[in-house]
Design an enzyme around this catalytic site. Structure first.
Site, PDB file in Angstrom:
ATOM      1  N   SER A 198      39.079 -49.402 -54.568  1.00  0.00           N
ATOM      2  CA  SER A 198      39.940 -50.298 -53.796  1.00  0.00           C
ATOM      3  C   SER A 198      39.369 -50.511 -52.393  1.00  0.00           C
ATOM      4  CB  SER A 198      41.352 -49.729 -53.751  1.00  0.00           C
ATOM      5  OG  SER A 198      42.270 -50.688 -53.285  1.00  0.00           O
ATOM      6  N   LYS A 200      47.393 -66.248 -53.719  1.00  0.00           N
ATOM      7  CA  LYS A 200      46.910 -66.583 -52.382  1.00  0.00           C
ATOM      8  C   LYS A 200      46.212 -65.388 -51.739  1.00  0.00           C
ATOM      9  CE  LYS A 200      48.551 -68.282 -47.904  1.00  0.00           C
ATOM     10  NZ  LYS A 200      49.729 -68.763 -47.139  1.00  0.00           N
TER      11      LYS A 200
END
Length: 441
Positions: free
Chosen positions: A97, A138
């Site tokens: 991550s 988005k």
């Protein structure tokens, strides 16, 4: 003779670059990526910059963390005056991550066998049942563009970098090396230095690509300080969530059992530690927050005496807050020698504040709470001496003043006896004989 001396000077001058060692710093960062992690990166890189080191190697092991902290770390690495090498280490570690972005933003990436990199799809958090809350397209598209730009800037594989997000791809060290994501696979620091010697940085340092020179190296390790270890423990999401849950339950128990104060105190401390553990603060902000909480504990002790409970809580939070604020060891705010003295000062000031609020301020507040006593209220209860026999009226002396007095029970009270004021009739004091030891009148 002069020729011999001149030859020796020339030899010393020529040999000095060979004898001089290149300094390489090694630091370790583990756990969640938070604002505290940025503080650690900043501190470690600053120390290496000040010593003009050849490079700094960050041993990274993280499951990910906060995106804002990650982006600040990437900016700090790319603004560094020396090469920053991210080394996914030890075996079993991962740069997942947020850790993947940090690695791709570094000047060189190395991995130890048995480690992994990738799987960095952005998420918004976790729901109450533990399931992942996916980020909207988005936000996902933004981070795809961001990770691709990091890879392209460093000449690494942008396609694979994109798949770290779109496919949650994870790679072994061998796969990452094969696909051009990392530069080195090394079992330890020595092998890393040997393999990366002579390599060029993947992104510029001070506007130019630097060739790493690890031929004659002095390795210096930066050990994590006490506050680093404390923060790495409480920033574990499980620990932070547990602290928050237990803190809320402790507050509920405290409200249901008023007057005890222990549950509320423990609960308040747990909730504050949980908030700090969620990583919303840096070291300085967390330190200031704890010092403010300590002041509130001290004031609570003065307003609601708890036999020292709030005082102890305030002292503990004040000391921890001071340590987080100023740090320890090789910190950028103060030197190690200064911090050793500062630590004693923090404890001393905390103890003085605790004593002041526990005793001094509490006494002042109690005094202010007392109603002003004037006239009749002021006189009742005072002890006086008969200077003129009361039969039933006469004179007594109270506080050095002469007053007309009358015996309440109309009995005779001899001169020299002690009397107590029990009432007033105009300017005449109503008195009774003061009891002697043994209960006699």
């Amino acid at each position: 003779m002069r020729r011999i001396l001149l030859s020796m000077i020339v030899l010393i001058f020529l040999a000095s670059p060979i004898l001089a060692k290149n300094i390489v710093y090694v630091a370790q960062i583990k756990g969640q990526i938070t604002s505290y992690t940025y503080d650690q990166f900043d501190r470690y890189i600053t120390i290496a910059e000040q010593d003009n080191a050849e490079a700094i190697i960050i041993e990274l092991d993280t499951p990910g963390g906060r995106a804002d902290a990650m982006m600040n770390i990437v900016q700090r690495i790319q603004q560094s005056k020396i090469p920053v090498i991210i080394y996914v280490y030890p075996p079993g570690a991962s740069a997942a991550s947020a850790g993947t972005y940090i690695a791709l933003g570094s000047h060189l990436i190395a991995m130890a066998p048995g480690t992994s990199i990738g799987a960095c799809r952005p998420i918004l958090g976790y729901s109450q049942n533990g399931s992942i809350i996916e980020a909207p397209p988005k936000i996902t598209n933004y981070f795809i563009a961001y990770i691709k730009s990091l890879a392209q800037e460093s000449g690494r594989n942008a396609t694979i970098a994109e798949e770290f997000i779109t496919k949650d791809l994870s790679l072994t060290p061998e796969e990452a090396l094969k696909y051009g994501v990392i530069e080195v696979v090394a079992r330890d620091i020595n092998e890393l230095l040997k393999k990366s010697n002579g390599m060029k940085t993947k992104i510029p340092v001070n506007g130019r690509y630097v060739t790493l020179n690890f031929t004659n190296v002095e390795v210096r390790y930066l050990a994590p300080s006490f506050k680093d270890k404390l923060i790495s423990y409480i920033t574990d999401p499980n620990v932070a969530y547990l602290l928050l849950t237990l803190g809320i339950w402790a507050l509920i128990i405290g409200f249901l059992t008023p007057g005890w104060h222990v549950p509320e105190t423990v609960g308040a401390i747990m909730i504050i530690l949980a908030i700090i553990g969620f990583g919303y603060f840096g070291y300085n902000s967390a330190g200031i927050l704890l010092i403010i909480v300590a002041m509130l504990f001290f004031i609570a002790e003065a307003l609601t005496p708890t036999f020292g409970l709030f005082t102890v809580a305030g002292l503990i939070t004040f000391i921890i807050g001071g340590i987080l604020l100023f740090g320890g060891g090789e910190e950028y705010l103060v030197r190690k020698e200064v911090f050793s003295q500062l630590r004693i000062l923090i404890i001393t000031v905390g103890a003085i504040l605790a004593a002041f609020f526990a005793f001094g301020m509490a006494a002042v507040i109690r005094a202010h709470k007392k109603k002003a006593r004037t006239g009749k209220e002021e006189m009742i209860g005072l002890i006086g001496t008969v200077v003129e026999e009361l039969n039933p009226e006469g004179m007594i002396k109270v506080r050095g003043e002469l007053w007309k007095a009358r015996s309440k029970f109309n009995g005779k009270i001899e001169k020299g006896e002690k009397v107590r004021v029990v009432d007033m009739d105009g300017l005449t004091l109503i008195v009774v004989r003061e009891r002697k030891e043994g209960g006699e009148k």
